[in-house]
Design a protein around this motif. Structure first.
Motif, PDB file in Angstrom:
ATOM      1  N   ASN A 271     -16.828  15.035 -35.224  1.00 36.51           N
ATOM      2  CA  ASN A 271     -15.555  14.291 -35.133  1.00 36.51           C
ATOM      3  C   ASN A 271     -14.664  14.594 -36.340  1.00 36.51           C
ATOM      4  OD1 ASN A 271     -13.504  12.535 -34.423  1.00 36.51           O
ATOM      5  ND2 ASN A 271     -14.849  10.824 -33.997  1.00 36.51           N
TER       6      ASN A 271
ATOM      7  N   MET B 173     -11.731  17.562 -38.209  1.00 39.88           N
ATOM      8  CA  MET B 173     -10.450  18.167 -37.832  1.00 39.88           C
ATOM      9  C   MET B 173     -10.649  19.335 -36.865  1.00 39.88           C
ATOM     10  SD  MET B 173      -7.928  16.534 -38.758  1.00 39.88           S
ATOM     11  CE  MET B 173      -6.724  17.726 -38.235  1.00 39.88           C
TER      12      MET B 173
ATOM     13  N   ALA C  14     -11.215  17.968 -33.570  1.00 45.81           N
ATOM     14  CA  ALA C  14      -9.964  17.393 -33.061  1.00 45.81           C
ATOM     15  C   ALA C  14      -9.061  18.498 -32.509  1.00 45.81           C
ATOM     16  CB  ALA C  14      -9.250  16.621 -34.168  1.00 45.81           C
TER      17      ALA C  14
ATOM     18  N   LEU D  17     -10.543  19.783 -29.263  1.00 49.10           N
ATOM     19  CA  LEU D  17     -10.292  18.818 -28.187  1.00 49.10           C
ATOM     20  C   LEU D  17      -8.839  18.887 -27.744  1.00 49.10           C
ATOM     21  CD1 LEU D  17     -11.427  16.380 -26.509  1.00 49.10           C
ATOM     22  CD2 LEU D  17     -10.369  14.926 -28.238  1.00 49.10           C
TER      23      LEU D  17
ATOM     24  N   MET E 219      -7.526  19.672 -24.015  1.00 48.38           N
ATOM     25  CA  MET E 219      -6.674  18.727 -23.275  1.00 48.38           C
ATOM     26  C   MET E 219      -5.366  19.416 -22.866  1.00 48.38           C
ATOM     27  SD  MET E 219      -7.431  15.329 -25.563  1.00 48.38           S
ATOM     28  CE  MET E 219      -6.333  14.171 -24.816  1.00 48.38           C
TER      29      MET E 219
ATOM     30  N   GLU F  43      -5.995  21.577 -19.885  1.00 46.65           N
ATOM     31  CA  GLU F  43      -6.103  20.757 -18.675  1.00 46.65           C
ATOM     32  C   GLU F  43      -4.730  20.387 -18.134  1.00 46.65           C
ATOM     33  OE1 GLU F  43      -9.781  17.619 -18.172  1.00 46.65           O
ATOM     34  OE2 GLU F  43      -8.229  17.204 -19.640  1.00 46.65           O
ATOM     35  N   GLU F  44      -3.864  19.930 -19.025  1.00 46.01           N
ATOM     36  CA  GLU F  44      -2.528  19.501 -18.602  1.00 46.01           C
ATOM     37  C   GLU F  44      -1.733  20.680 -18.050  1.00 46.01           C
ATOM     38  OE1 GLU F  44      -1.321  16.421 -18.472  1.00 46.01           O
ATOM     39  OE2 GLU F  44      -3.126  15.554 -19.341  1.00 46.01           O
TER      40      GLU F  44
ATOM     41  N   THR G 215     -11.229   4.542 -32.292  1.00 40.69           N
ATOM     42  CA  THR G 215     -11.944   5.298 -33.331  1.00 40.69           C
ATOM     43  C   THR G 215     -13.219   5.970 -32.833  1.00 40.69           C
ATOM     44  OG1 THR G 215     -11.074   3.780 -34.978  1.00 40.69           O
ATOM     45  CG2 THR G 215     -12.928   5.133 -35.660  1.00 40.69           C
TER      46      THR G 215
ATOM     47  N   VAL H 129     -14.032   6.817 -29.800  1.00 42.57           N
ATOM     48  CA  VAL H 129     -13.920   7.626 -28.570  1.00 42.57           C
ATOM     49  C   VAL H 129     -13.876   9.098 -28.958  1.00 42.57           C
ATOM     50  CG1 VAL H 129     -12.486   8.142 -26.559  1.00 42.57           C
ATOM     51  CG2 VAL H 129     -12.711   5.776 -27.349  1.00 42.57           C
ATOM     52  N   VAL H 130     -14.772   9.886 -28.404  1.00 40.63           N
ATOM     53  CA  VAL H 130     -14.796  11.324 -28.722  1.00 40.63           C
ATOM     54  C   VAL H 130     -14.199  12.175 -27.596  1.00 40.63           C
ATOM     55  CG1 VAL H 130     -16.712  11.161 -30.337  1.00 40.63           C
ATOM     56  CG2 VAL H 130     -17.173  11.624 -27.915  1.00 40.63           C
ATOM     57  N   LYS H 131     -14.004  11.539 -26.452  1.00 37.01           N
ATOM     58  CA  LYS H 131     -13.352  12.263 -25.359  1.00 37.01           C
ATOM     59  C   LYS H 131     -12.854  11.256 -24.321  1.00 37.01           C
ATOM     60  CE  LYS H 131     -13.956  15.800 -21.872  1.00 37.01           C
ATOM     61  NZ  LYS H 131     -14.759  16.766 -21.183  1.00 37.01           N
ATOM     62  N   MET H 132     -11.670  11.539 -23.753  1.00 34.25           N
ATOM     63  CA  MET H 132     -11.156  10.706 -22.654  1.00 34.25           C
ATOM     64  C   MET H 132     -10.641  11.671 -21.592  1.00 34.25           C
ATOM     65  SD  MET H 132      -8.298   7.675 -22.637  1.00 34.25           S
ATOM     66  CE  MET H 132      -9.151   6.603 -23.762  1.00 34.25           C
TER      67      MET H 132
ATOM     68  N   GLN I 195      -8.758  13.368 -18.364  1.00 34.80           N
ATOM     69  CA  GLN I 195      -7.352  13.363 -17.938  1.00 34.80           C
ATOM     70  C   GLN I 195      -7.109  12.203 -16.953  1.00 34.80           C
ATOM     71  OE1 GLN I 195      -6.208  16.633 -15.366  1.00 34.80           O
ATOM     72  NE2 GLN I 195      -4.398  17.015 -16.568  1.00 34.80           N
TER      73      GLN I 195
ATOM     74  N   ARG J 152      -7.013   8.863 -18.770  1.00 35.89           N
ATOM     75  CA  ARG J 152      -5.719   8.649 -19.462  1.00 35.89           C
ATOM     76  C   ARG J 152      -4.630   8.272 -18.469  1.00 35.89           C
ATOM     77  NH1 ARG J 152      -3.939  13.258 -21.144  1.00 35.89           N
ATOM     78  NH2 ARG J 152      -5.764  14.590 -20.998  1.00 35.89           N
TER      79      ARG J 152
ATOM     80  N   SER K 233      -9.736   8.139 -36.530  1.00 30.61           N
ATOM     81  CA  SER K 233     -10.539   9.365 -36.609  1.00 30.61           C
ATOM     82  C   SER K 233      -9.690  10.526 -36.101  1.00 30.61           C
ATOM     83  CB  SER K 233     -11.800   9.231 -35.747  1.00 30.61           C
ATOM     84  OG  SER K 233     -11.442   9.124 -34.377  1.00 30.61           O
ATOM     85  N   PRO K 234     -10.009  11.749 -36.514  1.00 28.23           N
ATOM     86  CA  PRO K 234      -9.210  12.902 -36.072  1.00 28.23           C
ATOM     87  C   PRO K 234      -9.105  13.011 -34.544  1.00 28.23           C
ATOM     88  CG  PRO K 234     -10.699  13.575 -37.830  1.00 28.23           C
ATOM     89  CD  PRO K 234     -11.076  12.174 -37.470  1.00 28.23           C
ATOM     90  N   ILE K 235     -10.231  12.830 -33.876  1.00 23.23           N
ATOM     91  CA  ILE K 235     -10.211  12.971 -32.414  1.00 23.23           C
ATOM     92  C   ILE K 235      -9.392  11.860 -31.769  1.00 23.23           C
ATOM     93  CG2 ILE K 235     -11.672  12.711 -30.358  1.00 23.23           C
ATOM     94  CD1 ILE K 235     -13.631  14.625 -31.558  1.00 23.23           C
TER      95      ILE K 235
ATOM     96  N   ILE L  28      -5.780  12.640 -31.823  1.00 24.06           N
ATOM     97  CA  ILE L  28      -5.366  13.597 -30.779  1.00 24.06           C
ATOM     98  C   ILE L  28      -5.225  12.872 -29.441  1.00 24.06           C
ATOM     99  CG2 ILE L  28      -6.114  15.585 -29.433  1.00 24.06           C
ATOM    100  CD1 ILE L  28      -5.294  16.556 -32.090  1.00 24.06           C
ATOM    101  N   ILE L  29      -6.234  12.075 -29.121  1.00 23.88           N
ATOM    102  CA  ILE L  29      -6.228  11.370 -27.828  1.00 23.88           C
ATOM    103  C   ILE L  29      -5.032  10.428 -27.756  1.00 23.88           C
ATOM    104  CG2 ILE L  29      -7.452   9.683 -26.387  1.00 23.88           C
ATOM    105  CD1 ILE L  29     -10.079  10.930 -27.421  1.00 23.88           C
TER     106      ILE L  29
ATOM    107  N   PHE M 294      -1.767  12.362 -27.328  1.00 23.77           N
ATOM    108  CA  PHE M 294      -1.651  12.896 -25.968  1.00 23.77           C
ATOM    109  C   PHE M 294      -1.283  11.776 -25.001  1.00 23.77           C
ATOM    110  CE2 PHE M 294      -2.768  17.162 -24.531  1.00 23.77           C
ATOM    111  CZ  PHE M 294      -3.015  17.791 -25.737  1.00 23.77           C
TER     112      PHE M 294
END
Lengths: 271, 139
Positions: free
Chosen positions: A20, A22, A25, A28, A32, A35-36, B58, B60-63, B65, B68, B89-91, B94-95, B98
């Motif tokens: 988890n 950078m 991130a 990921l 994503m 995907e979009e 914090t 969540v490591v993946k969500m 499509q 969302r 958290s970094p991830i 991003i989530i 997005f």
């Protein structure tokens, strides 16, 4: 991965770790984004297909409405001329032809509307007893007065939209009646259990269809030699195909000249 | 009175401050199914009255499509009046970005790295709404 994205290939996925951090991130984020973008490409491709269909539909509709409109315009000119020269009988005749042409146009427009409705996304499906649906169509359209319709065995219960199914049956039966060349139009309806679906067939004793037309007859506004005699607009079978395919079903014909035609179509079983 | 529930992935708490708090267990992957379940539980806990939502992403490591899209959609929007997404958290950053940028949730949603700031924002309009409700009930 970036290279593949540039070529509109968004299938690659970068593996992330449990850190988890950078790097995860960013990975990921790229996944994503892929995907979009892929969703957008798929949507765009569907839109392109719909647009192409629409363009063809608009062209053929305008083209086929032009003919009766020209006929109406011509008849009005003839009526005007005959009226001025006091030819009452001829005026009557032209008015009769005018009426017939406008009825034809109404039929064409109605058929186009029916065809257009089949693309609706929000179509409700129910369990339908085919025996009942068929009986109702035959009664409403008074088909027993123009055809000898025989059902072989009991028909199954299927999952479909009622109006759409009525339209399919109506169009297939009316197609057989329209193209009948024998004194008595004979239609035989059968069903076969094919495991995951039922295969229905509608067989007539009409003139038959040459193999080179087996696909074409399902095209919108396609009219063959017999269609001109049968006063057909070439919409009925196209509507049948459109309806069935929009439900994920199939339709096809088997026929040889002089030996009638059998139209087959599939219908999903109830769950 | 406070209400607390949890499932395998998410913890839910409806506080005395009328804010719904959600938090995930470590290394949670959120799928559409989880999203729908979250909406169902949230709706029950707020008794179908949209409330401010404090959602900590914090862990969540993946969500997915679909998940969302569901959270941005009308069904989930019925359960909250505004949403503060905690992204520390970094991830989760991003989530969160997005979600906000691409999915465009139907109700006011903001990203926060500071929980106190998030709570202050959530309580802003709700205080006014509670006063308005008291006045209406008195009349």
């Amino acid at each position: 991965m970036i290279g593949r994205m540039a070529a509109l290939d968004f299938s690659q996925v970068i593996t992330t770790s449990d850190e988890n951090d950078m790097i995860d991130a960013i990975a990921l984020g790229l996944n994503m984004l892929g995907e979009e973008l892929n969703s957008n490409v798929v949507e765009r491709s569907k839109l392109d297909t719909v647009n192409r269909k629409l363009e063809k539909f608009a062209y053929t509709t305008a083209h086929d409405l032009k003919s009766p409109l020209n006929a109406i315009s011509g008849l009005i000119n003839l009526i005007e001329f005959s009226n001025e020269s006091g030819q009452a009988e001829e005026v009557k005749e032209y008015i009769g032809l005018l009426k017939a042409t406008t009825e034809k146009m109404k039929g064409l427009v109605h058929g186009i509307l029916e065809y257009s409705k089949t693309d609706a996304d929000h179509i409700e499906k129910n369990e339908l007893d085919l025996n009942i649906v068929l009986k109702e169509v035959i009664e409403v359209d008074q088909l027993t007065s123009v055809a000898d319709i025989k059902i072989v065995g009991a028909l199954p219960t299927v999952v479909f939209n009622r109006s759409a199914l009525e339209q399919v049956i109506r169009n297939l039966l009316n197609n057989a009646v329209k193209h009948a060349t024998e004194e008595i139009c004979q239609i035989v309806i059968r069903s076969r259990d094919k495991g995951d679906c039922y295969q229905l067939s509608v067989t007539d004793n009409g003139p038959g269809i040459a193999p080179q037309y087996h696909e074409k007859i399902f095209e919108l506004f396609h009219t063959g030699e017999h269609d001109a005699i049968a006063d057909s607009h070439g919409i009925g079978l196209a509507t049948v195909k459109n309806i069935l395919e929009s439900f994920g079903e199939r339709v096809w014909v088997e026929s040889t000249i002089g030996k009638g035609a059998t139209f087959y179509f599939t219908l999903r079983k109830r769950s | 009175m406070e209400d607390y529930r949890e499932n395998k992935k998410i913890k839910f708490r409806f506080g005395n401050d009328h804010i719904l708090y959600t938090d995930c267990f470590p290394n949670t992957i959120m799928t559409l199914e989880d999203g729908k379940e979250s909406t169902r539980v949230s709706a029950e806990m707020v008794s179908n009255i949209p409330r401010p939502l404090f959602c900590d992403l914090t862990n969540v490591v993946k969500m997915t499509q679909d998940c969302r899209r569901h959270f941005a959609g009308p069904e989930h929007a019925r359960t909250f009046s505004k949403c503060a997404l905690i992204i520390t958290s970094p991830i989760s950053k991003i989530i969160g970005n997005f979600f906000l940028g691409l999915n465009k949730p139907l109700k006011p949603t903001r990203l926060f790295t500071d929980k106190e700031e998030a709570l202050t924002w959530l309580k802003e309009d709700s205080a006014d709404q509670d006063v308005a409700k008291s006045i209406m009930m008195a009349v």
